[in-house]
Each structure stands twice: as C-alpha cells, then as structure tokens.
Write a protein that holds these residues in place. Structure first.
Motif, PDB file in Angstrom:
ATOM      1  N   ARG A 435     -39.387  25.965 -37.204  1.00  0.00           N
ATOM      2  CA  ARG A 435     -38.374  24.993 -37.629  1.00  0.00           C
ATOM      3  C   ARG A 435     -37.023  25.363 -37.029  1.00  0.00           C
ATOM      4  O   ARG A 435     -36.750  26.532 -36.728  1.00  0.00           O
ATOM      5  CB  ARG A 435     -38.266  25.005 -39.155  1.00  0.00           C
ATOM      6  N   ASP A 436     -36.181  24.359 -36.931  1.00  0.00           N
ATOM      7  CA  ASP A 436     -34.850  24.564 -36.352  1.00  0.00           C
ATOM      8  C   ASP A 436     -34.090  25.675 -37.075  1.00  0.00           C
ATOM      9  O   ASP A 436     -34.001  25.667 -38.298  1.00  0.00           O
ATOM     10  CB  ASP A 436     -34.022  23.266 -36.464  1.00  0.00           C
ATOM     11  N   SER A 437     -33.566  26.584 -36.284  1.00  0.00           N
ATOM     12  CA  SER A 437     -32.747  27.650 -36.853  1.00  0.00           C
ATOM     13  C   SER A 437     -31.731  28.110 -35.821  1.00  0.00           C
ATOM     14  O   SER A 437     -31.997  28.068 -34.626  1.00  0.00           O
ATOM     15  CB  SER A 437     -33.616  28.850 -37.257  1.00  0.00           C
ATOM     16  N   SER A 438     -30.607  28.558 -36.318  1.00  0.00           N
ATOM     17  CA  SER A 438     -29.558  29.048 -35.429  1.00  0.00           C
ATOM     18  C   SER A 438     -29.274  30.505 -35.752  1.00  0.00           C
ATOM     19  O   SER A 438     -29.398  30.920 -36.896  1.00  0.00           O
ATOM     20  CB  SER A 438     -28.277  28.236 -35.613  1.00  0.00           C
ATOM     21  N   PRO A 494     -24.892  31.080 -39.764  1.00  0.00           N
ATOM     22  CA  PRO A 494     -25.468  29.935 -39.035  1.00  0.00           C
ATOM     23  C   PRO A 494     -26.724  29.404 -39.741  1.00  0.00           C
ATOM     24  O   PRO A 494     -27.527  30.189 -40.233  1.00  0.00           O
ATOM     25  CB  PRO A 494     -25.825  30.532 -37.668  1.00  0.00           C
ATOM     26  N   PRO A 495     -26.859  28.088 -39.779  1.00  0.00           N
ATOM     27  CA  PRO A 495     -27.929  27.476 -40.580  1.00  0.00           C
ATOM     28  C   PRO A 495     -29.330  27.829 -40.067  1.00  0.00           C
ATOM     29  O   PRO A 495     -29.534  28.004 -38.873  1.00  0.00           O
ATOM     30  CB  PRO A 495     -27.676  25.979 -40.432  1.00  0.00           C
ATOM     31  N   ALA A 496     -30.259  27.920 -41.017  1.00  0.00           N
ATOM     32  CA  ALA A 496     -31.618  28.306 -40.649  1.00  0.00           C
ATOM     33  C   ALA A 496     -32.614  27.591 -41.537  1.00  0.00           C
ATOM     34  O   ALA A 496     -32.259  27.013 -42.568  1.00  0.00           O
ATOM     35  CB  ALA A 496     -31.780  29.821 -40.787  1.00  0.00           C
ATOM     36  N   ALA A 497     -33.852  27.662 -41.112  1.00  0.00           N
ATOM     37  CA  ALA A 497     -34.947  27.123 -41.922  1.00  0.00           C
ATOM     38  C   ALA A 497     -35.073  27.958 -43.185  1.00  0.00           C
ATOM     39  O   ALA A 497     -34.376  28.958 -43.369  1.00  0.00           O
ATOM     40  CB  ALA A 497     -36.244  27.186 -41.118  1.00  0.00           C
ATOM     41  N   GLY A 498     -35.979  27.545 -44.051  1.00  0.00           N
ATOM     42  CA  GLY A 498     -36.203  28.303 -45.270  1.00  0.00           C
ATOM     43  C   GLY A 498     -37.354  29.269 -45.124  1.00  0.00           C
ATOM     44  O   GLY A 498     -38.131  29.205 -44.171  1.00  0.00           O
ATOM     45  N   SER A 499     -37.435  30.188 -46.091  1.00  0.00           N
ATOM     46  CA  SER A 499     -38.603  31.066 -46.162  1.00  0.00           C
ATOM     47  C   SER A 499     -39.647  30.350 -46.995  1.00  0.00           C
ATOM     48  O   SER A 499     -39.879  30.679 -48.148  1.00  0.00           O
ATOM     49  CB  SER A 499     -38.227  32.395 -46.814  1.00  0.00           C
ATOM     50  N   VAL A 500     -40.222  29.328 -46.404  1.00  0.00           N
ATOM     51  CA  VAL A 500     -41.217  28.506 -47.085  1.00  0.00           C
ATOM     52  C   VAL A 500     -42.267  28.064 -46.074  1.00  0.00           C
ATOM     53  O   VAL A 500     -41.973  27.980 -44.874  1.00  0.00           O
ATOM     54  CB  VAL A 500     -40.588  27.230 -47.702  1.00  0.00           C
ATOM     55  N   GLY A 501     -43.456  27.795 -46.549  1.00  0.00           N
ATOM     56  CA  GLY A 501     -44.478  27.210 -45.692  1.00  0.00           C
ATOM     57  C   GLY A 501     -44.799  28.039 -44.471  1.00  0.00           C
ATOM     58  O   GLY A 501     -45.201  27.507 -43.440  1.00  0.00           O
ATOM     59  N   SER A 507     -39.558  30.864 -37.188  1.00  0.00           N
ATOM     60  CA  SER A 507     -38.273  30.187 -36.974  1.00  0.00           C
ATOM     61  C   SER A 507     -37.143  31.186 -36.775  1.00  0.00           C
ATOM     62  O   SER A 507     -36.328  31.049 -35.859  1.00  0.00           O
ATOM     63  CB  SER A 507     -37.952  29.278 -38.169  1.00  0.00           C
ATOM     64  N   PHE A 508     -37.093  32.200 -37.636  1.00  0.00           N
ATOM     65  CA  PHE A 508     -35.970  33.147 -37.564  1.00  0.00           C
ATOM     66  C   PHE A 508     -36.102  34.058 -36.336  1.00  0.00           C
ATOM     67  O   PHE A 508     -35.139  34.291 -35.617  1.00  0.00           O
ATOM     68  CB  PHE A 508     -35.890  34.022 -38.822  1.00  0.00           C
ATOM     69  N   ALA A 509     -37.302  34.576 -36.136  1.00  0.00           N
ATOM     70  CA  ALA A 509     -37.468  35.530 -35.033  1.00  0.00           C
ATOM     71  C   ALA A 509     -37.247  34.845 -33.693  1.00  0.00           C
ATOM     72  O   ALA A 509     -36.636  35.414 -32.783  1.00  0.00           O
ATOM     73  CB  ALA A 509     -38.844  36.182 -35.098  1.00  0.00           C
ATOM     74  N   ASN A 510     -37.724  33.604 -33.554  1.00  0.00           N
ATOM     75  CA  ASN A 510     -37.486  32.897 -32.295  1.00  0.00           C
ATOM     76  C   ASN A 510     -36.003  32.602 -32.098  1.00  0.00           C
ATOM     77  O   ASN A 510     -35.499  32.680 -30.980  1.00  0.00           O
ATOM     78  CB  ASN A 510     -38.315  31.608 -32.230  1.00  0.00           C
ATOM     79  N   ALA A 511     -35.319  32.279 -33.189  1.00  0.00           N
ATOM     80  CA  ALA A 511     -33.876  32.023 -33.069  1.00  0.00           C
ATOM     81  C   ALA A 511     -33.158  33.284 -32.591  1.00  0.00           C
ATOM     82  O   ALA A 511     -32.300  33.238 -31.703  1.00  0.00           O
ATOM     83  CB  ALA A 511     -33.314  31.546 -34.408  1.00  0.00           C
ATOM     84  N   VAL A 512     -33.518  34.400 -33.188  1.00  0.00           N
ATOM     85  CA  VAL A 512     -32.871  35.662 -32.806  1.00  0.00           C
ATOM     86  C   VAL A 512     -33.257  36.036 -31.379  1.00  0.00           C
ATOM     87  O   VAL A 512     -32.411  36.440 -30.566  1.00  0.00           O
ATOM     88  CB  VAL A 512     -33.249  36.786 -33.802  1.00  0.00           C
ATOM     89  N   ASN A 513     -34.516  35.842 -31.057  1.00  0.00           N
ATOM     90  CA  ASN A 513     -34.979  36.165 -29.701  1.00  0.00           C
ATOM     91  C   ASN A 513     -34.268  35.293 -28.661  1.00  0.00           C
ATOM     92  O   ASN A 513     -33.813  35.782 -27.626  1.00  0.00           O
ATOM     93  CB  ASN A 513     -36.492  35.973 -29.635  1.00  0.00           C
ATOM     94  N   ASP A 514     -34.155  33.996 -28.975  1.00  0.00           N
ATOM     95  CA  ASP A 514     -33.444  33.092 -28.057  1.00  0.00           C
ATOM     96  C   ASP A 514     -31.993  33.536 -27.896  1.00  0.00           C
ATOM     97  O   ASP A 514     -31.439  33.495 -26.785  1.00  0.00           O
ATOM     98  CB  ASP A 514     -33.476  31.651 -28.595  1.00  0.00           C
TER      99      ASP A 514
END
Lengths: 708, 328, 260
Positions: A435-438, A494-501, A507-514
């Motif tokens: 999911r979208d995350s920054s 910065p806005p991020a997805a939730g810890s759900v589903g 979402s978080f790791a890819n955002a950080v990796n990007d």
C-alpha cells in the motif's frame, strides 16, 4: 543469512526490545500530563430502544466529579467521520447492549468509577434482534457488492453429479480480539491543537477519523502511538472511545485519560462475528474436485455492515471447475463486527480445510495427497497467474520435517496411556499487497560517523516494524543497524499504510528501501562524480563531507503486480493429545511452513508465526463469547469466562519458511506473515482431534464436553 | 469501588469488635475475590477491616491432625512439608486453582469464602438472587453450562468455585470460627450450604465471625488420594468438574472412600452415594464405575450442562483409579 | 528527591550530550527522572536505542529516579490512608484514597508505569509485581495494605545499569511482541526463580508427597507456573525458552527453519 554483510535476513533482537523489558515502553496511558482528569464510560443495559431519562444528580454531587457528559450535553460530533461502531452519544437511540451512553470525568479514576455507579437510566425498550440461532433461518443479502454470490461453472448444482460428496455445516463462535492493552486514550488540547496518545494500527486513519468526527482539520490532530499493546484488528479502525476522550478533554478544559475496562472491551471495539458455514464438496473417486460451495451466514450491526469474507480461501485454494461462494447476513443489535486476525480466512479455512479432511477420510486418501492433487495452476477466482505459489512445497517440506509418515490414518488408534494422539494438516493463504507509504530519510555526519533517521507514520504493534525498518535502511544505506534511528507511531511523520491486512512489512519496508535508493541517487548526483562501483549513501556522506542530507520517497506497488495473483501460503501440521478421561486437548507439537517471500528478520517473523498459531489454537480449543439472547449482552464478560490460551495450553511450536524469491508483488519480495500465520491453524488442530479420537467437531471451540 | 473506611487491625479481638459495629463492614484477607467483586460493585462494603496483620498464619501439627492458620497463604499451605507428605491431595487441589500470583495472595480462610463465578452474579445489569435477593435467577434459563447439577433450586443454580475446599471436604476438615461470644467449630459439610431459601448466603458464617483456622484430621489415605480437575483450558480456569478422592485400603479392599466433587453444586459436593457403594468393596474398575453411576444417577442437569453427568462419571472413575494406584 | 548525583557511564553521557544537551546538567545533578525519560522518548523513538545501543541499554536498565509524589487536591482523596512502603528499594510515603490499588498507586501517583493494567481483575497477570519477595497481582492489592512492605516492579529489577539476567533472556529469546504483558511476565519469572530454588510445587509436579528441594524446571513446569500471565501475542514458547536459559545459565537454542 546469505550475505554476512547484510542486515536483512538476520534474526537480530528487536531494537525497541530494551524498552519493553525494562517497563519503559510508553503505551497510551503511560503518558503523563499535568492536571490530568480521569474519565470512565457508562453503558446501556438494554440492547434496543431509546433513553428516556438519565438521572445523575447524585453522581454530579459526588466528590471529585468534574463533569458528566451524555447525549443531552455533548458537543456535536460528525457520526460519519470514519469511526467504527457508532456510540458517539449524539442521540438517545440505543442499538446494542453496552453501547456507550455517557462519560463521567472526575479528579481520579476511583471517583469517576464510583460516580458512574450512581447514575440511573430509564429506557423505552424496543424488541431487540439478537437471537442468532433464530435469525439465521431468515438471513438477508449483504449490501456490499464484493459479497454478491460468486458462481463459476455450474456452481453448486454440479454436486448432484459427483461420485463423492461432503456436505457439512461448520460453526465458529463470536471471538474477541482482547489485546492485552485495553483501548485507551490520553487527550491533550493546546488551544485548537489536539494530541491523542492512542494505540493505533493505522496512524493516519486514526488522525483523519478523529478530525472528521470532531469537525476539525486533520492537521489539528496529532496521533502519538509508538507502542501498541496488541491490536489484532481492533485498533485498526478506531472506535468511539478515541473521540469521546477528546471531547471530554475539551469540555472540562483539562487533559483526560480514558481507558476501557476489560469488561467494556466486549462491546466497545468490535468482535469477530459468529459464522455458520455450509461446505459442499463434490469429487471423483480419485479425489479430483468437481464442485466446491462455501455458503456463509453471519451477523452485522443493525446500522452498519461488516462481514468477514469466509469464502476467500475457498476462492483460490483448489482447482475446481464449478464453485459457489455466497454470503448471507443477519443485522443484530450488537456492536459492529470488525477485522480480526486473518479476517474471514482463519474462520473460512477452518470450514474448508475441515471439509477437505473429511473428503480425504471418505476417499481413504492421505489429506496431503488430496490437496496436491487439486493444486490450481492459476488463481481460479480471477484467472490471473500466481506471482508464485508455495502450497505444495509447504506441504511436502512440512510433512518431512514434522514426521507426517508417523501418523496413523485410522482414527483413535494411536494411544499412549490415557492419551489419544492425532495428527492433522491444513493449508492457508492470505493476499500479499503493498500500500502507498511515504518515508523520509535524514542523514547526518558527526565525527566521521554517519547516522540515519527514518521517519514514517507506520506503527509497530509488536510485529517488529521498528526492527525490520532499521535493517532495511541499514542495507539500503550501507550502515550498521546501530546507526539507524527509526521514528514511527506519530501522525506528524510522513503518511503510511496501516499495520493491517499483512500490508505493513511490504508497504513500510519498500518505502524505506525506495527512499534509500533515492537518497543514494541524489547524493551521487550531488557529488557529480562517476563511480565504477555504486557507493553507498553512507560512503558518499563521508567522501563528499556532507553534514546533513535528506530525502522523501512516496512509494506505491509496482504496476505489474496487478496482473498477478500474489499470496502468502502455508501448510500447518498439528499433533494433539486428547485425554480420553477428561476430554482436554493439548496441542503438543505444531509446525507451520510458510511461503511469505523475503523474511526480513527470522526472529521476529518466527514470533509472529508462533503468535498466529497460538491464536489459531485459541480459536480451535478455548475462545468463545456467548450472548444471552434474552438480554442481548455477553454472558462471558471477563478473562475468567473468555479463555485466551495460557502458556500451558501451548506445546512445541515451530516455524519454517520457504526461501521464496517473488519480486512481482513488490520490489523487496516481502509478502507479509501477520495474517497468514493463523490461517489453517484451527482446521489443523480440529483435523488432528479427529485423527486422535474419531470425533469430527464442526463447532468451535473444541471444549472437553464435546469430546466425551 | 464504593468508598469505604479503611482500618488495619492487629489482633482478632480488635477485628471482631470493629466488625460488630458495622453490618456493612467486611474483613479483607488476600483480597483476590473481594476486590474483584468490589470493582464490579457486587460487593459494596462501606468499611474494610484489613486482617492481613493478624497472626493467624501458622500451619502446625496437632494431636488430631494439622491446623491451617486462616491467614496462611495458599502457596505456603500447598508447599508445607507436612501437607505435601500427609495431605498431598490438599496440595494438589490448591495448586490446581488460580495462578501462582493469586495463590501467593489468597488466604486459607478467604479461599473458603470465595463467591460463585456465575457470570450473572458478576454482572450487575442482570437479575441474580444471590446478589440481589428476589430479582430472579438469570442463569436458570440462561447460559448455564458452568452451573450446578446437584442441589440447585429455581432461585439459584450457581456453583462454588474453590478447588482447595473440595479436597478439604474429602479430608473431613472443620472450620474454626471466633466471634465476640464464642469459638465454634463448624464441620466442613455444614460450612458451605445449598441455596435453599437463601441463595444470597454461601455458608453458615455469621456477620461478626472470623475464621481463625481450618482443622484437618489425620487420615490413612495420603498415598492413595487424588485430585482430578477438568477445565476448558489446561491451566488458570475454573473447574467444569473436579474430584478429590482418598481410599483407605486393606490390600485391594476399600475400607472407606472419601470423595468430594467440585463444579457441580453450590457447595463442595460430598459423593456420599459413591462412598457408600465402595465401602468394603474390591478396588476394581467395575466397582469404580458403579460407584460413579450411583453418584451421578441423582444429577439434575440444566439446559447446557448435561455433559457434566458423563464428565462427572469419568472424573470420579479416574480419581478413584489414580488414588488406588497411589502415586500422588 | 535524591541528593546523590547520578554517575553516568561514558555511553550514557554521550547519549545525553548528543540528544538532550540542555538536560545533561540536570541529569547529572538530580538524576534521570521521568520527565527526562518522556522527553527522550519524544525526541527519538525506538531507533534511538539502536544508535546509542550500549548507552541506551544502560540507561533504560536504570530505574528512573523517584520524584516527589505530587499531592492531589483534597477533594480527590476520600478515606485517605497514608502508606509508608518501599518501592524498588526507595522509601515512599503517599496519601491514597482507600480504594486505590497498588497498581494505580504505582502508575498514577508514583509515576512507575511499567506495571500494566490488562484486566484489573486478577485474570491476566500484566500487573504482577514482587511484594516482600512474592509475585502478586498489584491490581488486587489495595495500596493501603502495603504499609511497611517492599515492592519491586519491572523498573527495579536491574542492578543499577545492568539488566537482570531474566530481562536479557527475554530480549534474546524474543519473549514478547507488543510488550504490554512483558513487565508482568518478567516480574513473574524472576519470582519464579526463587520459588524453584525453594522447591515449591506446582500442579505439574510429578511427585508432590516428597520434601521440597531446589528444582530445575522442565518446560511443562515453566509453562504451568507462568500460566497466570496471559500473552495475547502468543510468545509463550519464547517465554519458556527465556526462563529456561535464565534458570540454567545454559544457552537455549533458537530455532527458525528455512527450506528452498
């Protein structure tokens, strides 16, 4: 694991663990505030009707009482602001037993509680709809489009032609999330700015819902939630108590602390609904599935719909030409059900995988062989190819590691003393999504040492987010983990997805990796130099003498991902001992084999899988909330009545992971494990109980009385 | 909690003098049940007399057996070398109950005074004759899976929750009680009562009386005793059914059997029919089964607890077999 | 409150110097208090601990310096009882409402929020503390009954800035996820070590009718004896492993399996 210089894949200790073992991790109610007032909620004692009057004179006069807030004097709130479950005190209507109907604010918790007991309420009672056993005979079509009947081929009618049929109904009871930390909030207003210390699985969701409900702007609300004492779905969407705390704080002009009591947790923050699932399987004598129908009846609130998708696993697990997935629903005077660990998949897989086990016994076929025989080449529900599928591997590797060959297929024949031993297997799946995350990365150079701060409004409810993000950044920047500072759990980030589903890790790791890739690119550009080997961001900071540098990345799932069906898969193996005298069951051994893509930290991943197994064991053996239909309230309203598994209920649990390299769903190849860990567990246990005793229990939990 | 005056006392006389002045006062021992009930507004004392400092903590051998100080903690009692050696069924039963933390707090006297775990009793929004006499029994036609199969009335179907007391019942203990007038000894069978006309009462203790000790007579079945507990999870749960049993044997012949059941009645249920059946019989599986049959034949289950009859039989048989094997 | 100055280790000194230079003097002068701690947590969340691994570990192992207990306004206390007792070896004197539990006194009055309220009815174990050497439930203990007693909470388990071995074992074995039940689990486990040493029995003990003597606990024994501490995240096997390692002092392996 692979590259000794890499941090990802290493089972390092949690970086926030030190705070948890020293009692210094700060959960919502641990935040001090000057001049704090204490609030408690009081609740309706009817399930349907209207409040006629609230008599609070005595309570008003009670020492230390600051204010009593009811629908008569509360500030107006937007009831469609995105909170779940209503109960915002905006009208005298009562739609479930235990609905919040007022708040007492006092100098101390003791005084607020005592005063609340002095309040008497009169109601005009209506007849409540709560008797599920009766109501389920005449259910309704759900409103949600995604829950419309899904028919493939000839649907259920193909059953008539099948050589072998299994038709059975499986029941799962109401369960409660019961995180160890009851939902609680500390609300502090500074002028028009509101800070809410509140355990939130979705930080930005909590912020927007609180703001919308309070009729203020999101930037006026700050959610602080660095630690969450468990959530399991119940702290995903937020509930009335969050905003009621804020309103109370506003109305008394002081910071307010409001924690639900454990008893109030039963009717304040959702639940896993009760389900009746009818499974119909038609197969050939050789065990090829011809038809598969999964029809679920469940309940929802009278004014809002949530239905857990019990048929989801059934949609994708097996190759079958004809199928039906359907839902029917009963609106009831009960709090809105909500996402609960492995929503739909955990309960649905109990029905599906029990029925598959029944089919295997009917066919006298090994249940692993039966499953492999019906392995689908693609996702039958949408025709998309799998990004990768590990079910067969999970089954085969698991069978080896578990010693499946030692199973005695004939039920009731494996006996040691008074104990009957049984083996069971069941599979599970859960979608893998990003999911979208920054994320923002800030690098600084101090005394020739580079430090990085990662900022992202993610949350860590014990899943290990802090740690995996530090590991991701460490590898992405070329730094040791100890030079990474992770900041999360704050809506100012910065806005991020939730810890759900199961979307958190990907979402978080890819955002950080990007963000790591981006900051390295930017530093390279800034250097204006060409390198034979791409340097790390850390090396560039040092070589270019850069004191401070930062960047932000806004990440999305790869467009390509849409073309594939991406899932985590597992196979669960259970060994149970059933005492033939007492009927008490102990899960002595359990192995979950999981294909969940890249495992970022095997230590925390294993813990999460084990946690899922414990949840599944609770579902299988101990957990049940019971409503007394005459009153509409729970007859099981404490931890003495609602049995969460204890330490002694749990035997040897093992987690095995498939080294899966699937980079279709996201760049890092992370698929998520939080949800899939519970899927299939209850069925594996129930199947093992059948193997041990010859008793097929189709109604959970399997308490001793059901095995006499 | 409702506000209450708090005082700590230093000797039994002081405690009794104080409590006699106020019918709404309560003694506080370990507090594990009283505080729980006060938080639920089920117990509403306006005065708490902390008896935690009284010196009623001694566990000592007496001429007739052993005396357990009313304020000795459950943990200490279960682990006392004399009890582990001569009354192991008592240790076993205590250790079957609650959690280590609670056993560290709970006192012997307080254990006997535990109130029922009936969820309707705990929920003040519900009718309950035990909590609010005359309001009706919500469990009678409600969720009564955990409830009584012996000795209940339409006014109350609750069960008594203690494990320790089930062993004490089988051990023929008695309760030593002090009041301003006298000291009296209440035989265990008379201490807890059936709901009868007064379901609000759990036992025969009067206001103003203080339990000082529990006296347990010597027995000759220490080695041949057992405590079996069946519950919904493997630890830290109340009994669905439990059985404490002791067999006085002469070779393979049972001279006397002492059997009490938990989770089946408003009081520890002494299995007199099973005991009578077993007297002077051979200790065989068949006789154990018949004894269990004899006891459970009298059970009157409610809508949700019919299983307790079969479960009770199995528990009885298992307890007798285990006691006979003698390896506690 | 305390006038003895805190001797910070070089690592701790660096941490304060970098992160909160404006407070360094105050910390050195009057100790690491709750206000400093909350401020520190506001500056940097979990990652701080990584950046200053050793300093942070030492710092967080320390008990936060006790501050004076602020008085409540008179209306806020009914049936006031003055209690003198020791909390983490520090004598405390506090006027409480007679209804106030030890748990709420620790959390709301003394500022020790490590002990957690999971159920408030003695059914979860999150509030477990050690009173006069025994693990008990602080939610079912009236503060008023603690006169003259000695209470150890999770904040008082470490020796100065060195973790209790049980804490270290929980960290190594990942004996928690969300961490909310953890203070109660660890207090429970620490007290359990003494119980095992004294030879206390449990329901899992095979032979009760023997004399108590010091025992090395089997996994089943640990599980039974820890069953008063509910962990909803399901860290039980890790908790058992941690306790086993802490009791025996021998390395207990951690197993996660991978296959291609």
């Amino acid at each position: 694991m692979e590259d000794s210089n890499k941090s990802i894949g290493k089972g390092i200790n949690r970086i926030d663990g030190i705070l948890k073992i020293t009692g210094k991790a700060t959960y919502a109610t641990d935040y001090p505030a000057k001049n704090m007032a204490y609030a408690v909620l009081f609740k309706s004692t009817i399930a349907a009707g209207k409040i006629k009057s609230i008599e609070s004179t005595e309570a008003q006069k009670y020492p230390g009482v600051i204010k009593i807030i009811t629908h008569e004097n509360i500030l107006p709130l937007n009831t469609k602001g995105g909170l779940r479950g209503g109960a915002l005190l905006q009208s005298p209507e009562v739609t479930f037993h235990g609905q919040h109907i007022g708040i007492v604010v006092a100098e101390t918790f003791e005084q607020a509680t005592a005063a609340a007991h002095l309040i008497t309420v009169e109601y005009n009672q209506k007849e409540e709809k709560i008797d599920f056993d009766n109501l389920a005979k005449t259910p309704e079509m759900p409103k949600g489009k995604e829950l419309a009947d899904l028919v493939r081929g000839a649907g259920k009618s193909a059953l008539a032609d099948a050589e072998v049929k299994i038709e059975a109904s499986y029941e799962t009871p109401i369960e409660h999330h019961h995180p160890m930390e009851p939902h609680a909030t500390v609300a502090v207003w500074e002028g028009d700015q509101l800070t809410l210390y509140n355990g939130s699985q979705i930080i930005n969701g909590a912020q927007t819902a609180a703001a919308a409900t309070l009729n203020i702007k999101p930037e006026q609300v700050r959610i602080i939630s660095p630690f969450i004492g468990g959530g399991f779905g119940s702290k995903g969407g937020q509930w009335a108590n969050l905003v009621l705390t804020a309103v109370a704080a506003k109305m008394v002009g002081r910071p307010v602390k409001l924690a639900l009591t454990r008893q109030q947790m039963f009717n304040s923050v959702g639940l896993r609904q009760r389900n009746i699932q009818q499974l119909s399987i038609g197969a050939t004598k050789e065990g090829k599935l011809l038809t598969l129908a999964h029809e679920t009846i469940s309940h929802t609130a009278v004014d809002s719909e949530y239905i857990e998708p019990c048929g989801d696993c059934t949609k994708v697990m097996y190759e079958v030409p004809n199928s039906l997935i359907s839902y029917r629903v009963v609106p009831m005077n009960l709090i809105l059900p909500t996402y609960t660990r492995g929503p739909g998949k955990s309960t649905g897989s109990f029905a599906l995988e029990s029925a598959m086990d029944e089919l295997a016994y009917t066919l006298k076929m090994d249940p692993i062989e039966l499953r492999i025989k019906n392995e689908p080449a693609k996702d039958t529900s949408n025709g998309k190819p799998w990004s990768s599928r590990t079910t067969v591997k999970c089954l085969q590797e698991g069978a080896k590691a578990f010693g499946w060959a030692k199973r005695k297929p004939e039920p009731g024949t494996n006996k040691i003393g008074d104990d009957l031993i049984g083996y069971g297997v069941a599979c599970g799946t859960y979608p893998a999504r990003q999911r979208d995350s920054s994320a923002v990365i800030k690098l600084s150079l101090k005394n020739k040492v580079v430090y990085a701060t990662i900022e992202i409004a993610a949350s860590d409810l014990g899943t290990g987010t802090n740690t995996i993000l530090a590991q991701t950044a460490a590898d992405g920047l070329g730094l040791p983990v100890k030079q990474i500072n992770v900041k999360l759990g704050d809506s100012d980030l910065p806005p991020a997805a939730g810890s759900v589903g199961s979307v958190g890790a990907s979402s978080f790791a890819n955002a950080v990796n990007d963000a790591c890739i981006k900051i390295t690119d930017e530093l390279l550009a800034k250097s204006g130099k060409q390198f034979f080997v791409r340097p790390t961001a850390a090396q560039l900071m040092i070589s270019e003498y850069i004191a401070d540098f930062q960047t932000r990345s806004d990440s999305k799932a790869p467009a390509e991902a849409e073309k594939y069906s991406a899932h985590s898969f597992n196979a669960n193996f259970a060994e149970v001992r059933v005492n033939s005298v007492t009927g008490m069951v102990k899960v002595t051994r359990f192995l979950a084999v999981t294909g969940a893509g890249k495992i970022l930290n095997p230590k925390t991943a294993r813990s999460q899988i084990i946690g899922g197994i414990v949840w599944g064991i609770g579902m299988a053996l101990t957990e049940e909330s019971i409503i007394d239909p005459r009153y509409g309230n729970f007859a099981t309203r404490s931890f003495a009545d609602y049995h969460v598994p204890t330490n002694l209920d749990i035997g040897d649990l093992d987690a095995m992971f498939i080294n899966e390299k699937d980079f279709i769903p996201n760049k890092m190849g992370v698929k998520g494990i939080g949800e899939v860990g519970i899927v299939g567990v209850a069925a594996a246990v129930a199947n093992a109980v059948f193997n041990a005793t010859g008793k097929r229990v189709r109604s959970l939990p399997i308490t001793p009385d059901k095995l006499l | 909690m409702k506000p209450f005056k708090f005082s700590a006392v230093n000797n039994p006389a002081e405690a009794i003098t104080l409590i006699n002045k106020n019918t709404d006062a309560a003694f506080l021992g370990g507090g594990t049940n009283l505080l729980d009930l006060m938080k639920e507004h089920v117990a509403l004392p306006n005065e708490i007399i902390d008896i935690g400092n009284l010196s009623l903590k001694e566990i000592k051998a007496t001429a007739s057996g052993i005396s357990l100080g009313a304020l000795a903690k459950n943990t200490e009692t279960a682990n006392h070398p004399l009890i582990r050696k001569n009354f192991p069924v008592l240790s076993k039963a205590i250790l079957a109950g609650a959690s280590a933390q609670i056993r560290n707090m709970a006192t012997n006297g307080g254990n006997l005074l535990q109130r029922t775990r009936c969820s309707y009793f705990y929920d003040i929004a519900m009718p309950c004759n035990k909590r609010n006499p005359g309001s009706g029994c919500a469990a009678l036609e409600g969720f009564n899976r955990m409830h009584a199969i012996f000795g209940w009335t339409r006014d109350c179907v609750a069960v008594y929750p203690s494990d320790m007391a089930i062993a004490l019942s089988a051990l023929n203990a008695s309760v030593k009680v002090l009041s301003s007038e006298r000291e009296r000894i209440i035989p265990f069978r008379d201490f807890h009562i059936l709901p009868g006309a007064h379901p609000e009462k759990d036992n025969s203790l009067q206001h103003g009386e203080l339990i000082t000790a529990i006296e347990v007579p010597k027995n000759d079945f220490a080695e041949h005793s057992a405590y079996v507990k069946i519950r919904d999870r493997n630890s830290y749960a109340f009994a669905l059914v439990s059985v404490a049993a002791g067999l006085t044997l002469n070779g393979n012949t049972i001279q006397t059997a002492s059997i009490a059941m938990g989770g089946v009645a408003h009081k520890p249920w002494r299995a007199l029919n099973a005991e009578a059946y077993l007297k002077d019989k051979a200790a065989t599986a068949a006789n154990f089964a018949k004894a269990a049959e004899a006891e459970m034949a009298l059970a009157q289950p409610l809508a949700h607890n019919k299983f307790k009859i079969e479960m009770g039989k199995k528990a009885l048989i298992n307890a007798l077999e285990t006691a006979f094997k003698g390896n506690i | 409150m305390k006038n003895n100055k805190t001797k910070l280790t070089p690592e701790e000194h660096r941490l304060f110097g970098d992160l909160m230079p404006e407070e360094l003097e105050d910390v050195l002068h009057s100790g690491f208090n709750r206000r400093h701690f909350v401020k520190l947590m506001g500056l940097a969340t979990a990652g701080l601990l990584a950046s200053y691994a050793l300093g942070a570990e030492q710092l967080f192992a320390r008990a936060v310096e006790m501050e004076d207990i602020p008085n409540l306004i008179p209306e806020a206390i009914e049936n006031g009882v003055t209690v003198n007792f020791k909390v983490n070896s520090t004598p405390r004197n506090v006027l409480v409402d007679s209804r106030m539990t030890l748990l709420d006194t620790l959390r709301e009055r003394i500022g020790l929020t490590g002990s957690k309220k999971g159920c408030d009815h003695g059914q979860c174990g999150a509030c477990t503390v050690i009173v006069d050497g025994h693990r008990v439930l602080s939610c079912l203990t009236l503060a008023a009954t603690c006169q003259g007693k000695s209470v150890i909470t999770i904040e008082g388990l470490a020796k100065d800035n060195e973790l209790n071995p049980m804490q270290a074992a929980f960290l190594k074995h990942d004996g928690f996820q969300c961490g909310f039940c953890t203070p109660g689990q660890i207090c429970s486990a620490v007290a359990l070590m003494k119980e095992a040493k004294e030879g206390q029995a449990s329901f899992a003990t095979k032979k009760l009718s023997t004399d108590p003597k010091s025992i090395i606990l089997s996994e089943e024994e640990i599980a039974e004896r820890m069953s008063g501490n509910i962990c909803r995240c399901g860290a039980y096997p890790n908790i058992v492993a941690a306790i086993k390692e802490a009791q025996t002092g021998k390395n207990v392996p951690q197993n996660w399996l991978f296959t291609d």
